[in-house]
Design a protein around this motif. Structure first.
Motif, PDB file in Angstrom:
ATOM      1  N   ALA A 125      -2.751  -2.521   2.929  1.00 10.79           N
ATOM      2  CA  ALA A 125      -2.834  -1.081   2.972  1.00 10.79           C
ATOM      3  C   ALA A 125      -4.881  -1.424   2.282  1.00 10.79           C
ATOM      4  O   ALA A 125      -5.353  -0.194   3.038  1.00 10.79           O
ATOM      5  N   VAL A 126      -5.182  -1.738   1.496  1.00 10.65           N
ATOM      6  CA  VAL A 126      -6.392  -1.533   1.479  1.00 10.65           C
ATOM      7  C   VAL A 126      -7.393  -2.492   2.594  1.00 10.65           C
ATOM      8  O   VAL A 126      -8.301  -1.536   3.676  1.00 10.65           O
ATOM      9  N   THR A 127      -7.140  -3.409   3.541  1.00  8.20           N
ATOM     10  CA  THR A 127      -7.471  -3.455   5.456  1.00  8.20           C
ATOM     11  C   THR A 127      -7.566  -2.442   6.087  1.00  8.20           C
ATOM     12  O   THR A 127      -8.642  -1.994   6.966  1.00  8.20           O
ATOM     13  N   GLU A 128      -6.352  -2.225   5.580  1.00  2.46           N
ATOM     14  CA  GLU A 128      -6.440  -1.063   6.505  1.00  2.46           C
ATOM     15  C   GLU A 128      -6.949   0.615   6.684  1.00  2.46           C
ATOM     16  O   GLU A 128      -7.760   0.664   7.279  1.00  2.46           O
ATOM     17  N   SER A 129      -7.638   0.294   5.348  1.00  3.98           N
ATOM     18  CA  SER A 129      -8.761   1.134   5.109  1.00  3.98           C
ATOM     19  C   SER A 129      -9.714   0.968   4.709  1.00  3.98           C
ATOM     20  O   SER A 129     -10.784   1.592   5.357  1.00  3.98           O
ATOM     21  N   HIS A 130     -10.213  -0.566   4.885  1.00  3.55           N
ATOM     22  CA  HIS A 130     -11.243  -0.728   5.060  1.00  3.55           C
ATOM     23  C   HIS A 130     -11.787  -0.226   7.181  1.00  3.55           C
ATOM     24  O   HIS A 130     -13.003  -0.086   7.007  1.00  3.55           O
ATOM     25  N   ALA A 131     -10.512  -0.975   7.742  1.00  2.60           N
ATOM     26  CA  ALA A 131     -10.858  -0.724   9.023  1.00  2.60           C
ATOM     27  C   ALA A 131     -10.969   0.916   9.545  1.00  2.60           C
ATOM     28  O   ALA A 131     -11.599   0.932  10.492  1.00  2.60           O
ATOM     29  N   ARG A 132     -10.538   1.659   8.739  1.00  4.32           N
ATOM     30  CA  ARG A 132     -10.791   2.867   9.582  1.00  4.32           C
ATOM     31  C   ARG A 132     -12.080   4.055   8.846  1.00  4.32           C
ATOM     32  O   ARG A 132     -12.393   5.124   8.866  1.00  4.32           O
ATOM     33  N   GLY A 133     -12.812   2.608   8.387  1.00  6.01           N
ATOM     34  CA  GLY A 133     -13.970   3.227   7.005  1.00  6.01           C
ATOM     35  C   GLY A 133     -13.897   3.753   6.020  1.00  6.01           C
ATOM     36  O   GLY A 133     -14.771   5.288   5.751  1.00  6.01           O
ATOM     37  N   ASP A 174       1.848  13.271 -13.228  1.00  8.30           N
ATOM     38  CA  ASP A 174       1.311  12.426 -12.588  1.00  8.30           C
ATOM     39  C   ASP A 174       0.562  11.414 -12.587  1.00  8.30           C
ATOM     40  O   ASP A 174      -1.165  13.326 -13.245  1.00  8.30           O
ATOM     41  N   ALA A 175      -0.671  10.361 -12.514  1.00  5.74           N
ATOM     42  CA  ALA A 175      -1.984  10.500 -12.356  1.00  5.74           C
ATOM     43  C   ALA A 175      -2.513  10.015 -10.736  1.00  5.74           C
ATOM     44  O   ALA A 175      -1.524   9.447 -10.162  1.00  5.74           O
ATOM     45  N   ILE A 176      -3.284  10.088 -10.569  1.00  6.74           N
ATOM     46  CA  ILE A 176      -3.971   9.989  -9.793  1.00  6.74           C
ATOM     47  C   ILE A 176      -5.106   9.471  -9.753  1.00  6.74           C
ATOM     48  O   ILE A 176      -6.213   9.302 -10.506  1.00  6.74           O
ATOM     49  N   LEU A 177      -4.503   7.816  -9.114  1.00  5.88           N
ATOM     50  CA  LEU A 177      -6.011   6.887  -8.968  1.00  5.88           C
ATOM     51  C   LEU A 177      -6.636   6.528  -7.773  1.00  5.88           C
ATOM     52  O   LEU A 177      -6.501   7.193  -6.760  1.00  5.88           O
ATOM     53  N   ALA A 178      -7.521   5.769  -8.416  1.00  6.16           N
ATOM     54  CA  ALA A 178      -9.028   5.522  -6.986  1.00  6.16           C
ATOM     55  C   ALA A 178      -8.821   4.208  -6.848  1.00  6.16           C
ATOM     56  O   ALA A 178      -9.552   4.199  -7.975  1.00  6.16           O
ATOM     57  N   LEU A 179      -9.471   3.224  -5.274  1.00  2.00           N
ATOM     58  CA  LEU A 179      -9.682   2.597  -5.390  1.00  2.00           C
ATOM     59  C   LEU A 179     -10.940   2.222  -4.237  1.00  2.00           C
ATOM     60  O   LEU A 179     -10.973   2.797  -3.754  1.00  2.00           O
ATOM     61  N   GLU A 180     -12.173   2.252  -5.041  1.00  5.98           N
ATOM     62  CA  GLU A 180     -13.716   2.614  -3.901  1.00  5.98           C
ATOM     63  C   GLU A 180     -13.856   1.125  -3.528  1.00  5.98           C
ATOM     64  O   GLU A 180     -13.328  -0.151  -3.370  1.00  5.98           O
ATOM     65  N   LEU A 181     -14.030   1.468  -2.628  1.00  9.41           N
ATOM     66  CA  LEU A 181     -14.206   0.944  -1.199  1.00  9.41           C
ATOM     67  C   LEU A 181     -15.390   0.540  -0.682  1.00  9.41           C
ATOM     68  O   LEU A 181     -15.957   1.495  -0.419  1.00  9.41           O
ATOM     69  N   HIS A 182     -15.924  -1.397  -1.073  1.00  8.97           N
ATOM     70  CA  HIS A 182     -16.993  -1.145  -0.390  1.00  8.97           C
ATOM     71  C   HIS A 182     -16.973  -1.592   1.067  1.00  8.97           C
ATOM     72  O   HIS A 182     -16.168  -2.182   1.282  1.00  8.97           O
ATOM     73  N   ARG A 183     -18.053  -1.060   2.051  1.00 10.00           N
ATOM     74  CA  ARG A 183     -18.319  -0.761   3.101  1.00 10.00           C
ATOM     75  C   ARG A 183     -18.913  -2.541   3.401  1.00 10.00           C
ATOM     76  O   ARG A 183     -19.920  -2.024   2.439  1.00 10.00           O
TER      77      ARG A 183
END
Length: 183
Positions: A125-133, A174-183
């Motif tokens: 999921a993280v790799t896909e998210s990075h690939a999509r910017g 529900d808790a809403i969580l976020a992972l900051e993605l460094h480009r």
């Protein structure tokens, strides 16, 4: 991770396609039931699975080019035991960005916990998210699910909000969580 890569001696993870709708629906209902039976009201779980894990729901997602899904199967490919799904976000956040993505679902039957399969699904999921910017990968998780919250924290997610989530006509926090993605 590559398509059909063995994730453990017992499982493999592969990108899901239109032919996997039934397997995703089965894995979705089974893992949701296993995760929440005895935690949420039983009738609410059954109704949620009937509606939210119907094959048509997965068919709609897989028909959308903005959605990516992965299926975890037993090593022989015969039984679905988990999955993950990334899509454009539908969360209410004041700072929601058009570059955000949402990890809508990530589940694995408990028998397969602890062997790194969940971590591999998250990495997909993280790799896909990075690939999509994407700038962030977001998710909503039941606030009472300590195991899931700990897993997400180990993977770098931090709480950025809250919401009410409906399961079978009943509301839960529900808790809403976020992972900051460094480009």
């Amino acid at each position: 991770m590559t398509d059909s890569a063995p994730s453990s001696p017992l499982t493999r993870i592969r990108r899901a396609g239109a032919d996997d709708v039934g397997a995703l629906a089965l894995a979705g209902a089974a893992t949701f039931l296993e995760t929440f039976a005895g935690v949420l009201a039983g009738d609410a779980i059954v109704e949620h699975c009937r509606v939210q894990h119907a094959p048509g729901v997965y068919a709609e997602w897989l028909a959308d080019s903005g959605v990516a899904a992965w299926l975890v199967e037993t090593a022989d490919g015969a039984a679905p035991v988990g999955y993950a799904l990334v899509a454009p976000p539908k969360l209410v956040l004041a700072d929601l960005s058009e570059t955000d993505l949402e990890l809508k679902r990530i589940y694995l039957l408990s028998r397969f916990h602890g062997g790194g399969v969940g971590r591999e699904l998250m990495q997909a999921a993280v790799t896909e998210s990075h690939a999509r910017g994407a700038g962030r990968l977001l998710l909503g998780v039941y606030a009472g699910n300590a195991r899931a919250l700990a897993f997400y924290a180990r993977n770098g997610f931090r709480q950025v909000g809250e919401r009410r989530f409906q399961v079978g006509g009943r509301l839960y926090d529900d808790a809403i969580l976020a992972l900051e993605l460094h480009r």
